[in-house]
Design an enzyme around this catalytic site. Structure first.
Site, short mmCIF file in Angstrom:
data_model
loop_
_atom_site.label_atom_id
_atom_site.label_comp_id
_atom_site.label_asym_id
_atom_site.label_seq_id
_atom_site.Cartn_x
_atom_site.Cartn_y
_atom_site.Cartn_z
N ALA A 174 -8.18 -3.41 1.15
CA ALA A 174 -7.12 -4.48 1.80
C ALA A 174 -6.04 -4.97 0.72
O ALA A 174 -5.01 -5.12 1.48
CB ALA A 174 -8.05 -5.57 2.18
N LYS A 175 -6.15 -4.57 -0.49
CA LYS A 175 -5.24 -4.84 -1.50
C LYS A 175 -4.53 -6.22 -1.37
O LYS A 175 -3.36 -6.37 -1.41
CB LYS A 175 -4.08 -3.72 -1.31
CG LYS A 175 -4.57 -2.04 -1.57
CD LYS A 175 -3.65 -1.23 -1.67
CE LYS A 175 -4.26 0.19 -1.97
NZ LYS A 175 -4.78 0.85 -0.70
N ARG A 176 -5.33 -6.85 -1.12
CA ARG A 176 -5.05 -8.59 -1.18
C ARG A 176 -4.85 -9.02 -2.52
O ARG A 176 -4.96 -8.25 -3.37
CB ARG A 176 -6.23 -9.24 -0.59
CG ARG A 176 -6.60 -9.04 1.07
CD ARG A 176 -5.27 -9.22 1.98
NE ARG A 176 -5.52 -9.06 3.24
CZ ARG A 176 -5.67 -7.98 4.00
NH1 ARG A 176 -5.13 -7.00 3.51
NH2 ARG A 176 -5.93 -8.13 5.34
N ASP B 293 0.80 -1.28 0.14
CA ASP B 293 0.01 0.06 -0.03
C ASP B 293 0.79 1.25 -0.04
O ASP B 293 2.06 0.96 -0.04
CB ASP B 293 -0.98 -0.18 1.33
CG ASP B 293 -2.03 0.80 0.81
OD1 ASP B 293 -2.42 1.72 0.35
OD2 ASP B 293 -3.31 0.14 1.35
#
Lengths: 273, 273
Positions: free
Chosen positions: B95-97, A99
């Site tokens: 969450a940028k999973r 991120d």
């Protein structure tokens, strides 16, 4: 943990095995479900039975998150148990985070400081300022996804950028990041032959290699193409070890499978001498 | 939530504002720290004061993870509060999973089913089989990182692959995924002029646009280049709204800042007619 410490443990244990703690309540022996914290009970039994055969454990955080607060507590107990009883073992939070700067620092604190992991896996897509916050932590390691072992790796990772595959561009670019010495890389074993090219770009770095065993990669090939003077490899096996049996002997069966891999590794280490 | 429902809410509220709940105990008004759950107390006050001005809330999970179990509980309470009191609001787990199939399904269950989010942000680096498990959930949305608003975006996202920038390749390729209708995309507002090209590739998709305000993006430009017949935009502001004041009036100050953005959006919506 310093890289030197990790290397000395590999020599001492004659193993560069990493065991993936991808703990799934649907796959663990049913009798454990009676335990108050079945996830931790399973992990503890696996760790107690295998810690002398491996140099690293890698819980994939997705498995814990899937169980909500209960899962996070089990993850916390697992890493605390490891740090207390086996501080010589390298721990990897397989979290694949990434991120912008401000937020990456949050993640770094969560995994390095709150949980006390030695390392974390990170996705490179957002670039420099998403990775460097992790690299700022001394004696902590950032394991960047380079070439993963799944089919989808061909969607973008192997596409050519400036004449080289994107994953090579990731390797090259990451070397320019501040504190790049704290980098390691994920390289899937199902593509062992790529390791020769990768070693030209990052000759000294440790590579975390998933995909040996269940996903079809060969340990011999991985060592042939990927080993360097410091060994430079952590080879991960998850399902092939931890789900060796669904019976009450699951931990000892896991240890047998871990030992089989450790012996192959010992052979590879011998042939290096 | 269906996309149609989201569009109708945008028209009803004359707003396509998303408020980022990046709740940081060091930045919230100090008097809240006396509360048993200061994170939730802050979020609840912000939601109570702003819900009529926005159509979406986006907690960035890193901020919650950084506080361990306490943070996850606060996140759980926040999404439960939203789903109970404002079910018409679109919720985004930032969450940028992204992980291999088996593991992605775990993440999808955690965020879509356990927490009950309407959508989640996902990093595309691992490709098809890391994204499709999320797309399989009906009326849930997968917001793929395309072009982010940070400096590191230039490391890889804007690098040319087959003659087009990687982020365009990500857009193109993602359209071939199963259930691609459930895709939305993150496109940073600091690069508004790129939106014209992006709209050629994904004319119908919703774009989540961070970076307006604090990061310097212009709402007018974003609308000019990014709006489509269904509006197709969710414009996010985090710090500029939630940290409008550190005093006891923080929530009403946040509402004032949110209202200022909502009014600009109303103007943009009018000019569409």
């Amino acid at each position: 943990m310093t890289t030197e410490h990790l290397i000395s443990e590999i020599h001492k244990k004659q193993s560069f095995l990493c065991i993936g703690l991808d703990t799934d309540l649907e796959k663990i022996p049913p009798h454990l479900l009676e335990e108050e914290d079945a996830i931790f009970a399973f992990n503890k039994a696996i760790i107690d039975a295998t810690h002398h055969l491996c140099v690293a454990y890698k819980p994939n955080t997705a498995f814990y998150e899937a169980y909500g607060i209960k899962g996070w507590k089990a993850l916390g107990k697992t890493i605390a148990y490891l740090n207390e009883n086996h501080p010589e073992i390298f721990t990897i939070a397989d979290a694949k985070r990434g991120d912008i700067g401000n937020t990456s620092t949050r993640y770094a604190k969560a995994f390095f400081e709150e949980f006390g992991f030695d390392s974390i896996t990170i996705a490179p897509y957002m670039g420099k300022d998403s990775v460097e916050p992790f690299l700022a932590f001394e004696n902590k390691h950032t394991i960047l996804l380079a070439l993963t072992s799944n089919e989808g790796a061909f969607d973008f990772q192997t596409q050519k950028v400036d004449g080289v595959p994107l994953y090579e561009k990731v390797l090259q670019t990451s070397l320019t990041y501040k504190n790049a010495d704290n980098l390691m890389y994920v390289v899937g074993a199902t593509k062992a032959s790529y390791l020769a090219e990768i070693r030209k770009i990052v000759p000294k770095s440790f590579l975390l290699v998933p995909g040996v065993g269940a996903q079809g990669g060969s340990l011999k090939e991985v060592c042939h193409f990927g080993m360097n003077q410091d060994i430079g490899l952590l080879v991960n096996s998850s399902r092939g070890i931890i789900y060796a049996s669904k019976n009450r002997d699951f931990a000892s069966q896991a240890a047998l499978n871990a030992e089989a891999l450790q012996r192959q590794m010992q052979e590879e280490l011998k042939s290096m001498d």
